[in-house]
Write an enzyme that holds these catalytic residues in place. Structure first.
Site, PDB file in Angstrom:
ATOM      1  N   SER A 181       1.054  -1.254  -0.123  1.00 45.26           N
ATOM      2  CA  SER A 181      -0.102  -0.025   0.056  1.00 45.26           C
ATOM      3  C   SER A 181       1.014   1.336  -0.006  1.00 45.26           C
ATOM      4  O   SER A 181       1.905   1.250   0.618  1.00 45.26           O
ATOM      5  CB  SER A 181      -0.856  -0.190   1.217  1.00 45.26           C
ATOM      6  OG  SER A 181      -0.345  -0.181   2.362  1.00 45.26           O
ATOM      7  N   GLY A 213      -0.226   4.553   0.393  1.00 46.44           N
ATOM      8  CA  GLY A 213      -0.865   5.671   1.011  1.00 46.44           C
ATOM      9  C   GLY A 213      -1.960   6.317   0.009  1.00 46.44           C
ATOM     10  O   GLY A 213      -2.580   5.536  -0.647  1.00 46.44           O
ATOM     11  N   GLY A 254      -2.463   4.777  -3.627  1.00 46.94           N
ATOM     12  CA  GLY A 254      -3.060   3.472  -3.973  1.00 46.94           C
ATOM     13  C   GLY A 254      -2.147   2.447  -3.412  1.00 46.94           C
ATOM     14  O   GLY A 254      -1.723   2.304  -2.647  1.00 46.94           O
ATOM     15  N   GLY A 295      -5.120   0.839   6.067  1.00 46.31           N
ATOM     16  CA  GLY A 295      -4.299  -0.381   5.612  1.00 46.31           C
ATOM     17  C   GLY A 295      -4.895  -1.736   6.334  1.00 46.31           C
ATOM     18  O   GLY A 295      -5.208  -2.692   5.536  1.00 46.31           O
ATOM     19  N   ASP A 296      -5.623  -1.581   7.552  1.00 46.25           N
ATOM     20  CA  ASP A 296      -6.285  -2.611   8.017  1.00 46.25           C
ATOM     21  C   ASP A 296      -7.523  -2.872   7.447  1.00 46.25           C
ATOM     22  O   ASP A 296      -7.915  -3.972   7.215  1.00 46.25           O
ATOM     23  CB  ASP A 296      -6.492  -2.290   9.564  1.00 46.25           C
ATOM     24  CG  ASP A 296      -5.644  -1.798  10.316  1.00 46.25           C
ATOM     25  OD1 ASP A 296      -4.245  -2.137  10.111  1.00 46.25           O
ATOM     26  OD2 ASP A 296      -5.876  -1.180  11.393  1.00 46.25           O
TER      27      ASP A 296
HETATM   28  N1  LIG Z   1      -4.646   9.984   1.749  1.00 46.37           N
HETATM   29  C1  LIG Z   1      -5.403   8.885   1.370  1.00 46.37           C
HETATM   30  N2  LIG Z   1      -6.329   9.203   0.334  1.00 46.37           N
HETATM   31  C2  LIG Z   1      -6.904   8.239  -0.262  1.00 46.37           C
HETATM   32  N3  LIG Z   1      -6.857   6.947  -0.063  1.00 46.37           N
HETATM   33  C3  LIG Z   1      -5.977   6.643   1.024  1.00 46.37           C
HETATM   34  C4  LIG Z   1      -5.115   7.660   1.716  1.00 46.37           C
HETATM   35  N4  LIG Z   1      -4.425   7.014   2.666  1.00 46.37           N
HETATM   36  C5  LIG Z   1      -4.526   5.726   2.345  1.00 46.37           C
HETATM   37  N5  LIG Z   1      -5.416   5.504   1.452  1.00 46.37           N
HETATM   38  C6  LIG Z   1      -6.009   4.013   1.127  1.00 46.37           C
HETATM   39  O1  LIG Z   1      -5.733   3.203   2.042  1.00 46.37           O
HETATM   40  C7  LIG Z   1      -4.616   2.310   1.541  1.00 46.37           C
HETATM   41  C8  LIG Z   1      -3.835   1.829   2.826  1.00 46.37           C
HETATM   42  O2  LIG Z   1      -3.340   2.893   3.160  1.00 46.37           O
HETATM   43  P1  LIG Z   1      -1.748   2.914   3.704  1.00 46.37           P
HETATM   44  O3  LIG Z   1      -0.684   2.867   2.791  1.00 46.37           O
HETATM   45  O4  LIG Z   1      -1.808   4.263   4.490  1.00 46.37           O
HETATM   46  O5  LIG Z   1      -1.808   1.763   4.727  1.00 46.37           O
HETATM   47  P2  LIG Z   1      -0.943   1.413   6.124  1.00 46.37           P
HETATM   48  O6  LIG Z   1       0.160   2.429   6.273  1.00 46.37           O
HETATM   49  O7  LIG Z   1      -0.722   0.133   6.412  1.00 46.37           O
HETATM   50  O8  LIG Z   1      -2.158   1.969   7.035  1.00 46.37           O
HETATM   51  P3  LIG Z   1      -2.709   1.511   8.540  1.00 46.37           P
HETATM   52  O9  LIG Z   1      -2.257   2.922   9.524  1.00 46.37           O
HETATM   53  O10 LIG Z   1      -3.777   1.212   8.767  1.00 46.37           O
HETATM   54  O11 LIG Z   1      -1.705   0.207   8.926  1.00 46.37           O
HETATM   55  C9  LIG Z   1      -4.087   2.802   0.498  1.00 46.37           C
HETATM   56  O12 LIG Z   1      -3.666   1.958  -0.646  1.00 46.37           O
HETATM   57  C10 LIG Z   1      -5.128   3.781  -0.110  1.00 46.37           C
HETATM   58  O13 LIG Z   1      -5.966   2.889  -1.129  1.00 46.37           O
HETATM   59 MG   LIG Z   2      -0.821  -1.090   8.077  1.00 43.05          MG
END
Ligand SMILES: Nc1ncnc2c1ncn2[C@@H]1O[C@H](COP(=O)(O)OP(=O)(O)OP(=O)(O)O)[C@@H](O)[C@H]1O
Ligand SMILES: [Mg+2]
Length: 316
Positions: free
Chosen positions: A225, A227, A230, A256-257
């Site tokens: 992922s 953020g 995508g 992410g969850d």
């Molecule tokens: N600012 C944003 N705008 C739109 N979509 C987002 C944004 N941030 C996250 N997402 C969506 O959520 C998905 C997962 O986000 P991210 O990469 O932040 O996961 P993570 O760091 O594992 O999060 P977590 O804090 O839940 O562990 C991204 O692939 C995207 O589809």
């Molecule tokens: Mg995560």
């Protein structure tokens, strides 16, 4: 319990307490404008997203004390099925102080109670009871003090004996050791992937080539992922890049969850890679559009998945 095809594990759950304050000042008496408590912990978040799923989800883990009972009450109110082991100590509380004027959040996180005595064995006994009816097992988040970083690897080995697919969402040694036991799926964010590969990526090509190497260890699906940018999905030499939905971003906690929950749902329902990618990115984006620790529900993600733009990349 028979319809709980997706089991989530949260070994170090928490209560998230959010307070709002005007002009938060350290060393002073601050008065709260608003207080909210939520159930927290990554596996629990996955179960919350799946609470309206026809696949059924059961949250396992270790809780303790009065805070543990409060956590169970919150989950009951949210229709989340759980079956926790009651260990010693108090389930931790993570305090989020949101300053309404500066819009800055200060986090104060507890480590969680140490796992002692027979608690982990009781957890394994519970796991072995539910695995025969499960299809997917989600291992997510940090582990409490006293718990070895090989714990996810041990759980993966047990799940494999029951032909249950494991999705691992962890960082650092937990992820590296877990990969040693070859889970079916991993979902690192880009920072977790860089930690794992011990390098900073400068472009997409480098990311994809690292995914190829990891997948050669036997991991079926890697979802990275990115953020707001995508995600990239790698399955058996097939690469899909999916764009986030254009949402009004309120809080990215649990994005992410939500993505992990959607991957679990897609696995149980045998979605193809395109549909899995779209649903996963829809779930993450929808959660980004929600306040605080609010999460999307899987039914919303399924309805929105068609709007996610994907691109198939020819492997380098
Ligand atoms: N600012 C944003 N705008 C739109 N979509 C987002 C944004 N941030 C996250 N997402 C969506 O959520 C998905 C997962 O986000 P991210 O990469 O932040 O996961 P993570 O760091 O594992 O999060 P977590 O804090 O839940 O562990 C991204 O692939 C995207 O589809
Ligand atoms: Mg995560």
């Amino acid at each position: 319990m028979t319809n709980n095809k997706i089991i989530t594990v949260t070994l170090n759950p928490c209560i998230d307490k959010t307070v709002e304050i005007n002009n938060f000042k350290t060393g002073m008496v601050n008065r709260t404008l608003y207080t909210r408590i939520d159930a927290g912990g990554k596996g629990i978040n996955v179960s919350r997203v799946l609470s309206d799923s026809d696949a059924g989800s059961l949250a396992l883990g270790i809780i303790g004390g009065m805070q543990g009972k409060i956590l169970e009450d919150i989950l009951t109110g949210e229709n989340v099925c759980f079956d926790f082991i009651h260990g010693s100590g108090e389930t931790r509380t993570n305090l989020k102080i949101y300053d309404k004027i500066t819009r800055i959040t200060t986090d104060i996180n507890e480590p969680g109670p140490e796992i002692t005595g027979n608690t982990l064995n009781l957890f394994y006994e519970k796991l072995i009871c539910v695995l025969p009816n499960a299809r997917v097992l989600v291992l997510a988040g940090s582990v409490p003090p006293g718990c070895d970083t090989s714990v996810y690897a041990s759980i993966i080995k047990i799940a494999k004996e029951y032909n249950v697919k494991v999705i691992l969402d962890a960082d650092g040694e937990l992820l590296a050791n877990g990969i040693g036991a070859v889970p079916a799926v991993i979902k690192p964010n880009i920072h977790e992937l860089e930690n794992l590969c011990k390098k900073k990526f400068t472009d997409e090509k480098e990311i994809i080539s690292s995914l190829k190497d990891i997948s050669n260890k036997g991991i079926e699906l890697i979802a990275v992922s990115l953020g707001k940018d995508g995600a990239i999905f790698y399955n058996n030499g097939k690469v899909i890049k999916a764009k986030s939905l254009d949402v009004n971003v309120k809080s990215t906690v649990g994005c992410g969850d939500s993505m992990v929950a959607a991957i679990a749902y897609a696995s149980v329902n045998n979605f193809d890679l395109q549909m899995l990618s779209k649903t996963a990115v829809a779930a993450g984006s929808l959660t980004a559009s929600k306040d605080g620790t609010n999460m999307c529900r899987i039914t919303e993600a399924l309805k929105t998945a068609a709007n996610v733009e994907i691109q198939t990349i020819t492997e380098i």
